[in-house]
Structure formats: structure tokens, C-alpha cells
Scaffold this motif. Structure first.
Motif, mmCIF file in Angstrom:
data_model
loop_
_atom_site.group_PDB
_atom_site.id
_atom_site.type_symbol
_atom_site.label_atom_id
_atom_site.label_comp_id
_atom_site.label_asym_id
_atom_site.label_seq_id
_atom_site.Cartn_x
_atom_site.Cartn_y
_atom_site.Cartn_z
ATOM 1 N N PRO A 100 -44.332 -9.560 -122.085
ATOM 2 C CA PRO A 100 -44.011 -10.844 -122.818
ATOM 3 C C PRO A 100 -43.506 -10.665 -124.174
ATOM 4 C CG PRO A 100 -46.335 -10.595 -122.934
ATOM 5 C CD PRO A 100 -45.860 -9.429 -122.015
ATOM 6 N N GLY A 101 -43.373 -9.572 -124.641
ATOM 7 C CA GLY A 101 -42.721 -9.104 -125.806
ATOM 8 C C GLY A 101 -41.356 -9.192 -125.740
ATOM 9 N N PRO A 102 -40.581 -9.134 -126.820
ATOM 10 C CA PRO A 102 -39.165 -9.180 -127.085
ATOM 11 C C PRO A 102 -38.444 -7.789 -126.520
ATOM 12 C CG PRO A 102 -40.014 -8.922 -129.143
ATOM 13 C CD PRO A 102 -41.086 -9.329 -128.421
ATOM 14 N N GLY A 103 -37.313 -7.935 -126.487
ATOM 15 C CA GLY A 103 -36.502 -6.601 -126.039
ATOM 16 C C GLY A 103 -36.759 -6.021 -124.464
ATOM 17 N N PRO A 104 -35.874 -5.184 -124.369
ATOM 18 C CA PRO A 104 -35.898 -4.532 -123.074
ATOM 19 C C PRO A 104 -37.274 -3.777 -122.628
ATOM 20 C CG PRO A 104 -34.604 -3.166 -124.194
ATOM 21 C CD PRO A 104 -34.929 -4.464 -125.155
ATOM 22 N N ALA A 105 -37.591 -3.350 -121.458
ATOM 23 C CA ALA A 105 -38.832 -2.576 -121.138
ATOM 24 C C ALA A 105 -38.202 -1.203 -120.769
ATOM 25 C CB ALA A 105 -39.469 -3.182 -120.027
ATOM 26 N N TYR A 106 -39.118 0.108 -120.983
ATOM 27 C CA TYR A 106 -38.587 1.285 -120.623
ATOM 28 C C TYR A 106 -39.381 1.849 -119.596
ATOM 29 C CZ TYR A 106 -36.494 0.919 -125.229
ATOM 30 O OH TYR A 106 -35.613 0.548 -126.154
ATOM 31 N N GLU A 134 -29.429 9.332 -105.395
ATOM 32 C CA GLU A 134 -29.669 8.207 -106.422
ATOM 33 C C GLU A 134 -30.906 7.273 -105.944
ATOM 34 O OE1 GLU A 134 -25.365 8.056 -108.695
ATOM 35 O OE2 GLU A 134 -25.696 7.297 -106.917
ATOM 36 N N LEU A 135 -31.760 6.914 -106.853
ATOM 37 C CA LEU A 135 -32.745 5.821 -106.724
ATOM 38 C C LEU A 135 -32.478 4.638 -107.554
ATOM 39 C CD1 LEU A 135 -35.566 5.323 -105.370
ATOM 40 C CD2 LEU A 135 -36.598 6.272 -107.420
ATOM 41 N N PHE A 136 -32.430 3.549 -107.125
ATOM 42 C CA PHE A 136 -32.244 2.092 -107.746
ATOM 43 C C PHE A 136 -33.388 1.231 -107.388
ATOM 44 C CE2 PHE A 136 -28.011 4.169 -106.677
ATOM 45 C CZ PHE A 136 -27.253 3.832 -107.779
ATOM 46 N N PHE A 137 -33.408 0.517 -108.554
ATOM 47 C CA PHE A 137 -34.379 -0.712 -108.503
ATOM 48 C C PHE A 137 -33.716 -1.795 -108.950
ATOM 49 C CE2 PHE A 137 -37.394 -3.683 -110.169
ATOM 50 C CZ PHE A 137 -38.446 -3.798 -109.087
ATOM 51 N N ARG A 138 -33.570 -2.953 -108.019
ATOM 52 C CA ARG A 138 -32.642 -4.066 -108.411
ATOM 53 C C ARG A 138 -31.214 -3.533 -108.908
ATOM 54 N NH1 ARG A 138 -35.242 -9.174 -109.240
ATOM 55 N NH2 ARG A 138 -33.040 -9.554 -110.026
ATOM 56 N N SER A 139 -30.725 -2.733 -108.101
ATOM 57 C CA SER A 139 -29.377 -2.296 -108.483
ATOM 58 C C SER A 139 -29.137 -1.493 -109.985
ATOM 59 C CB SER A 139 -28.356 -3.290 -108.332
ATOM 60 O OG SER A 139 -28.417 -4.155 -107.177
ATOM 61 N N ARG A 140 -30.558 -1.159 -110.182
ATOM 62 C CA ARG A 140 -30.571 -0.418 -111.579
ATOM 63 C C ARG A 140 -30.710 1.050 -111.357
ATOM 64 N NH1 ARG A 140 -28.489 -3.305 -115.886
ATOM 65 N NH2 ARG A 140 -29.843 -1.768 -117.385
ATOM 66 N N LEU A 141 -29.922 2.047 -111.789
ATOM 67 C CA LEU A 141 -30.088 3.381 -111.357
ATOM 68 C C LEU A 141 -31.484 3.863 -112.288
ATOM 69 C CD1 LEU A 141 -29.203 6.011 -110.256
ATOM 70 C CD2 LEU A 141 -27.834 6.287 -112.147
ATOM 71 N N VAL A 142 -32.364 4.297 -111.622
ATOM 72 C CA VAL A 142 -33.616 4.661 -112.398
ATOM 73 C C VAL A 142 -33.943 6.139 -112.281
ATOM 74 C CG1 VAL A 142 -34.724 2.395 -112.356
ATOM 75 C CG2 VAL A 142 -34.992 4.185 -110.534
ATOM 76 N N ALA A 143 -33.156 6.914 -111.287
ATOM 77 C CA ALA A 143 -33.291 8.358 -111.114
ATOM 78 C C ALA A 143 -32.238 9.133 -110.342
ATOM 79 C CB ALA A 143 -34.727 8.769 -110.404
ATOM 80 N N VAL A 175 -35.627 -7.760 -114.987
ATOM 81 C CA VAL A 175 -35.812 -6.752 -113.887
ATOM 82 C C VAL A 175 -37.409 -6.210 -114.156
ATOM 83 C CG1 VAL A 175 -35.187 -4.452 -113.047
ATOM 84 C CG2 VAL A 175 -33.255 -6.199 -113.812
ATOM 85 N N ALA A 176 -37.692 -6.117 -115.395
ATOM 86 C CA ALA A 176 -39.152 -5.549 -115.507
ATOM 87 C C ALA A 176 -40.107 -6.562 -115.014
ATOM 88 C CB ALA A 176 -39.492 -5.557 -117.177
ATOM 89 N N ILE A 177 -39.584 -7.778 -115.216
ATOM 90 C CA ILE A 177 -40.578 -8.921 -114.571
ATOM 91 C C ILE A 177 -40.887 -8.954 -113.213
ATOM 92 C CG2 ILE A 177 -40.910 -11.453 -114.219
ATOM 93 C CD1 ILE A 177 -39.841 -11.897 -117.158
ATOM 94 N N GLU A 178 -39.506 -8.543 -112.466
ATOM 95 C CA GLU A 178 -39.698 -8.275 -111.140
ATOM 96 C C GLU A 178 -40.470 -7.316 -110.498
ATOM 97 O OE1 GLU A 178 -39.027 -8.975 -107.056
ATOM 98 O OE2 GLU A 178 -38.610 -10.308 -108.707
ATOM 99 N N LEU A 179 -40.222 -5.949 -111.465
ATOM 100 C CA LEU A 179 -40.993 -5.058 -110.931
ATOM 101 C C LEU A 179 -42.554 -5.111 -111.250
ATOM 102 C CD1 LEU A 179 -41.168 -1.894 -110.422
ATOM 103 C CD2 LEU A 179 -40.980 -1.458 -112.857
ATOM 104 N N ALA A 180 -42.826 -5.957 -112.215
ATOM 105 C CA ALA A 180 -44.163 -6.102 -112.289
ATOM 106 C C ALA A 180 -44.969 -6.994 -111.234
ATOM 107 C CB ALA A 180 -44.716 -6.739 -113.644
ATOM 108 N N ASN A 181 -44.106 -8.047 -110.948
ATOM 109 C CA ASN A 181 -44.462 -9.052 -109.639
ATOM 110 C C ASN A 181 -44.543 -8.251 -108.400
ATOM 111 O OD1 ASN A 181 -44.377 -11.234 -111.201
ATOM 112 N ND2 ASN A 181 -42.494 -11.650 -110.870
ATOM 113 N N GLN A 182 -43.605 -7.161 -108.001
ATOM 114 C CA GLN A 182 -43.791 -6.396 -106.866
ATOM 115 C C GLN A 182 -44.935 -5.476 -106.716
ATOM 116 O OE1 GLN A 182 -39.912 -4.334 -105.722
ATOM 117 N NE2 GLN A 182 -39.072 -6.052 -105.917
ATOM 118 N N MET A 183 -45.463 -5.105 -107.983
ATOM 119 C CA MET A 183 -46.648 -4.200 -107.907
ATOM 120 C C MET A 183 -47.698 -5.021 -107.769
ATOM 121 S SD MET A 183 -45.858 -1.357 -111.227
ATOM 122 C CE MET A 183 -47.419 -0.796 -110.991
ATOM 123 N N LYS A 184 -47.836 -6.196 -108.360
ATOM 124 C CA LYS A 184 -49.023 -6.919 -108.245
ATOM 125 C C LYS A 184 -49.079 -7.367 -106.558
ATOM 126 C CE LYS A 184 -49.144 -9.185 -112.724
ATOM 127 N NZ LYS A 184 -48.933 -10.579 -113.473
#
Length: 236
Positions: A100-106, A134-143, A175-184
Motif C-alpha cells: 500500500p505504500g507509494p512507488g513501485p515494488a521490487y 526468458e521468464l515473464f509475469f504479466r508480460s513483465r520480464l523478470v528473469a 502488477v505487484a497487486i496482481e502477484l500478491a493476489n495470485q500468491m494468496k
């Protein structure tokens, strides 16, 4: 009208006749091309020579060559190598910052992939000259991971262990919110994209092309994330 000839002096008439004689050669030269123009026309004829026509023997040779290539293709029936994700294990996902803080997630993550590359050809050997996964999450390259070159004989398959590590990858807030929801929900969706430069070899015949593989993965959440489902497709 000028003065009639019978009223003009003989000297005047003589001067007019001489003037008319001098103008006739100049008028005769005007319609036709001069020496310089004739030279340019002859040089243009040299430049615009007609092309040599294909001889009957050359036509027959081209037809025979095409028929040989077609027969070889039909007899070999070349097929594109396939890529499949046989297994995967998701051991870690860590997001720092973001909602819930401002700015992007790492994003930091750790995944092990077991990939299977197969050569379905029964008469052709292939060489994977270069490859990258290549590994993608929600079309974002992560590895991303490069693979060493390897050779596959006809009908052979190769199992490759690939370690995909993500370190401090920036994710937008949504995208960070979507990742948190999928983990839950205990269902994390990833996309794998592989790019391979393939070289087919049959006797002295070689053919090189690129292959792209896309795999959609569904895994459980870490630390013991296992592969639940996958769909893979390979295309040139």
C-alpha cells in the motif's frame, strides 16, 4: 508588301538572292541531329543492349534442380524441434515496497525449470547453435538465462535444468497487486519464452532458422511451489 522585283535595282535583287542562298544550308541543318547528338545516340544504343535470353539448356537445368529439391523435401519431411517444460519448482517470491505504500515494488524470485527439447526428425540431425529462455509475469520480464549450444541426432531429446533467478526487478503497482493476489489464491501464473537458432544437417546440406517456444505455467505459491498445469507451443 515590298517593292516589286521589276521596280527594284539589279544590285538589290542580287543581294537578296545571295542572302537566300546563305540561309538555306542553316535551315537544312536545324531539323536533323548534329554530330554530337549522333554520337550520344550511338552510345545510348551500346548502353541499352538487350539482355541475353535464357538458353533452353539453362531452363532444363533449373527445372531439374527444383525437382531434386522438392523430392528431397518430401522424402525428408523436415519438422521443427519442440520445446516443453517438463517440470518446475517455485521456491521463492519476495516483493519489497509497492502497495500500500507509494512507488513501485521490487521483485525477487527463484525458480527451477526442467525443459525438454526434442528433435522429431527421423532423417535429419539438428544443432541448437544458440538459445535463451526468458521468464515473464504479466508480460513483465523478470528473469533470463542463456543456454549453451548442443547437438541432437535424429529422434533424440535433451533434458535441460534451467535456474531462473530474479533480482530487484521493478514492478508497477498494479502488477505487484496482481502477484500478491495470485500468491494468496495459491495459483501463480508465469510465461516462459524460449528462442533457439536451429541448424539442420543432412549429408552436405545445411539449413538455419529461428524457433520460438511459448509456455504458459500455473504453479502453487512458494516456498514449495509445484507445477500444476502447462501449455506449450513451438513455431518458426
Amino acid at each position: 508588301m515590298g517593292t516589286p522585283y521589276h521596280l527594284q535595282s539589279p544590285r538589290t535583287i542580287l543581294n537578296k538572292i545571295i542572302s537566300m542562298k546563305q540561309q538555306q544550308p542553316e535551315a537544312a541543318l536545324l531539323p536533323g541531329p548534329g554530330p554530337g547528338q549522333a554520337a550520344s545516340l550511338s552510345s545510348s544504343k551500346i548502353i541499352l543492349k538487350p539482355r541475353h535470353r535464357t538458353t533452353p539448356a539453362m531452363c532444363v537445368l533449373l527445372i531439374i534442380t527444383g525437382m531434386v529439391i522438392l523430392i528431397m523435401y518430401l522424402s525428408l519431411k523436415p519438422r521443427t524441434p519442440s520445446f516443453d517444460t517438463a517440470n518446475a519448482a517455485l521456491s521463492s517470491i519476495v516483493c519489497i515496497g509497492g502497495p500500500p505504500g507509494p512507488g513501485p515494488a521490487y521483485f525477487n524470485g527463484d525458480m527451477m525449470l526442467v525443459a525438454n527439447v526434442s528433435n522429431p526428425n527421423q532423417k535429419i540431425d539438428v544443432v541448437i547453435q544458440s538459445a535463451a529462455v526468458e521468464l515473464f509475469f504479466r508480460s513483465r520480464l523478470v528473469a533470463a538465462q542463456a543456454l549453451p549450444a548442443f547437438r541432437q541426432r535424429r529422434g533424440q531429446f535433451t533434458v535441460i535444468n534451467i535456474h531462473m533467478v530474479s533480482s530487484q526487478v521493478t514492478l508497477p503497482p498494479e502488477v505487484a497487486i496482481e502477484l500478491a493476489n495470485q500468491m494468496k489464491s495459491n495459483k501463480v501464473m508465469y510465461t516462459i519464452r524460449g528462442s533457439f537458432k536451429v541448424r539442420e544437417k543432412f549429408w552436405s546440406w545445411h539449413y538455419t532458422y529461428w524457433v520460438t517456444a511459448i509456455c504458459e505455467l500455473e504453479l502453487t505459491a512458494p516456498p514449495n511451489g509445484i507445477l500444476l498445469a502447462r501449455t506449450c507451443r513451438t513455431s518458426k
